[in-house]
Write an enzyme that holds these catalytic residues in place. Structure first.
Site, PDB file in Angstrom:
ATOM      1  N   PRO A  99       0.835  -1.208   0.000  1.00 25.32           N
ATOM      2  CA  PRO A  99       0.000   0.000   0.000  1.00 25.32           C
ATOM      3  C   PRO A  99       0.872   1.262   0.000  1.00 25.32           C
ATOM      4  O   PRO A  99       1.860   1.340   0.727  1.00 25.32           O
ATOM      5  CB  PRO A  99      -0.789  -0.118   1.308  1.00 25.32           C
ATOM      6  CG  PRO A  99      -0.732  -1.555   1.695  1.00 25.32           C
ATOM      7  CD  PRO A  99       0.540  -2.113   1.128  1.00 25.32           C
ATOM      8  N   GLY A 103       3.311   3.840   5.448  1.00 20.12           N
ATOM      9  CA  GLY A 103       4.333   3.406   6.403  1.00 20.12           C
ATOM     10  C   GLY A 103       4.766   1.971   6.220  1.00 20.12           C
ATOM     11  O   GLY A 103       5.359   1.382   7.117  1.00 20.12           O
ATOM     12  N   GLY A 105       6.709   1.097   3.640  1.00 24.53           N
ATOM     13  CA  GLY A 105       7.970   1.114   2.889  1.00 24.53           C
ATOM     14  C   GLY A 105       7.822   0.936   1.388  1.00 24.53           C
ATOM     15  O   GLY A 105       8.740   0.424   0.746  1.00 24.53           O
ATOM     16  N   ASP A 150      14.278   2.207   7.302  1.00 19.73           N
ATOM     17  CA  ASP A 150      13.489   1.607   6.216  1.00 19.73           C
ATOM     18  C   ASP A 150      14.390   0.889   5.208  1.00 19.73           C
ATOM     19  O   ASP A 150      14.173  -0.276   4.868  1.00 19.73           O
ATOM     20  CB  ASP A 150      12.670   2.672   5.481  1.00 19.73           C
ATOM     21  CG  ASP A 150      11.437   3.096   6.267  1.00 19.73           C
ATOM     22  OD1 ASP A 150      11.394   2.800   7.476  1.00 19.73           O
ATOM     23  OD2 ASP A 150      10.547   3.713   5.681  1.00 19.73           O
TER      24      ASP A 150
HETATM   25  O1  PMV Z   1       8.309   5.580   6.486  1.00 17.56           O
HETATM   26  P1  PMV Z   1       7.455   5.342   7.679  1.00 17.56           P
HETATM   27  O2  PMV Z   1       6.121   5.967   7.638  1.00 17.56           O
HETATM   28  O3  PMV Z   1       7.491   3.903   8.135  1.00 17.56           O
HETATM   29  O4  PMV Z   1       8.100   6.162   8.917  1.00 17.56           O
HETATM   30  C1  PMV Z   1       9.425   6.070   9.181  1.00 17.56           C
HETATM   31  C2  PMV Z   1       9.645   6.069  10.633  1.00 17.56           C
HETATM   32  C3  PMV Z   1      10.082   7.376  11.251  1.00 17.56           C
HETATM   33  O5  PMV Z   1      10.758   7.004  12.449  1.00 17.56           O
HETATM   34  C4  PMV Z   1       8.864   8.209  11.604  1.00 17.56           C
HETATM   35  C5  PMV Z   1      11.002   8.190  10.348  1.00 17.56           C
HETATM   36  C6  PMV Z   1      12.375   7.575  10.144  1.00 17.56           C
HETATM   37  O6  PMV Z   1      13.078   8.056   9.251  1.00 17.56           O
HETATM   38  O7  PMV Z   1      12.786   6.678  10.880  1.00 17.56           O
END
Ligand code: PMV
Length: 322
Positions: A99, A103, A105, A150
């Site tokens: 999706p 969040g 990835g 990520d």
């Molecule tokens: O990309 P997401 O929505 O999984 O968010 C990343 C996680 C955060 O800690 C909010 C940002 C980061 O760079 O670690």
């Protein structure tokens, strides 16, 4: 015609989002059943390098790409790393079942699949660390101040215990456990949420550093349970709930996330929290690995408004795979 293809998994953050940007540890795991795919098919000499992303209704030549286009930036960075002055003639098709903007990835996975497919095309074997570092270059350009979690979890496709600036630590999983992911259906911009929190941190650093410390302690405790204990049980769920409490205090949750989290807990989850940047995107619930409980939590999430529910198993694995 020569054709090569590569994929990359989605991911979820189990503990420590946001605090990880400020140097605290976080835990993330791959979600292998949702994936991005890149297929590179050779073309006629002189036809150029075409990029097709049917899901986004995009079809363009690399040579004509906008300078702020993340796909072409990823391609250029990888070609340079591989010592190639020109892209091959061919068509690169990217697609994803992850999706978008929730969040999980999706952007990271698309970048990772592109790096891998170009490595294959030029028959250069790239290590997970090389792939991760290349993808991080693009993340830095498009996501403000990314922690790097990520690209690490997606490139290694193994659970990681991640602290910014420290060597990558794969996380062993003592016993497999089940996580149910509920999608709020709302796209949230990680960049915006991270920037908003940074503004509040700048106004009261001491208070926010204290919150990040609390999350750091939770991630450390969770690591011990996942590595050596029984992750599928109440102890890890309790830590998820505690992590969610701090995320709410940080102002990164949302009414919809809270609704889904509440529904999962009432239906029998051991714990639940948002996952990723927040304000929308996904929540996760730790659920005892019994079919009836998984079904109950899934139904409850859908009734509470989840637009999609994904059940994923975090498999038992040693910390020293490879
Ligand atoms: O990309 P997401 O929505 O999984 O968010 C990343 C996680 C955060 O800690 C909010 C940002 C980061 O760079 O670690």
């Amino acid at each position: 015609m020569k054709t090569v293809q590569a994929t990359a998994s989605g991911k979820i953050i189990l503990f420590g989002e946001h605090a990880v940007v400020y140097g605290r540890p976080a835990i993330a795991v791959p979600v292998s059943k949702v994936r991005a795919r890149a297929v590179l098919q050779g073309g006629d000499p002189g036809s150029g390098f075409r990029i097709k992303a049917p899901d986004l209704e995009r079809d363009y030549l690399l040579a004509e790409a906008q300078t702020d286009d993340p796909l072409s930036t990823m391609i250029e960075i990888t070609l340079r790393y591989l010592g190639q002055s020109h892209a091959p003639d061919g068509v690169l098709t990217v697609s994803s079942t992850i999706p978008l903007g929730r969040g999980m990835g999706s952007g990271t996975a698309v970048s990772t699949a592109i790096v891998r497919v170009l490595g294959q095309w030029f028959e250069k074997s790239l290590s997970p660390l090389e792939v991760s570092n290349l993808v991080f270059e693009v993340e830095k350009l498009y996501h403000g101040t990314p922690s790097g979690i990520d690209n690490t979890v997606v490139s290694f496709e193994q659970p990681v215990y991640f602290s910014k600036g420290e060597p990558i630590r794969r996380l062993g999983v003592n016993e497999s456990f089940t996580v149910v992911i509920g999608d709020t259906g709302r796209v949230a911009s990680t960049r915006e949420v991270v920037r908003d929190l940074r503004e509040r941190w700048q106004l009261d650093r001491e208070r926010y550093e204290g919150y990040f410390d609390e999350i750091g302690v939770i991630s450390r405790q969770a690591k011990v349970i996942i590595e050596h204990g029984l992750p599928g049980t109440a102890a890890l769920g309790k830590l998820m709930n505690e992590n969610q409490d701090v995320l709410e205090t940080l102002g990164v949750s949302s009414p919809t996330l809270k609704q889904l989290i509440g529904a999962a807990r009432t239906a029998g989850a051991s714990g639940a929290k948002l996952s990723g940047a927040g304000w929308g995107g996904n929540m996760i619930a730790l659920v005892p690995s019994q079919t009836d409980v998984i079904a109950r939590v899934t139904t409850a999430l859908k009734r509470a408004g989840a637009t999609e529910v994904i059940v994923t198993e975090v498999e038992s694995v040693s910390a020293t795979k490879d």
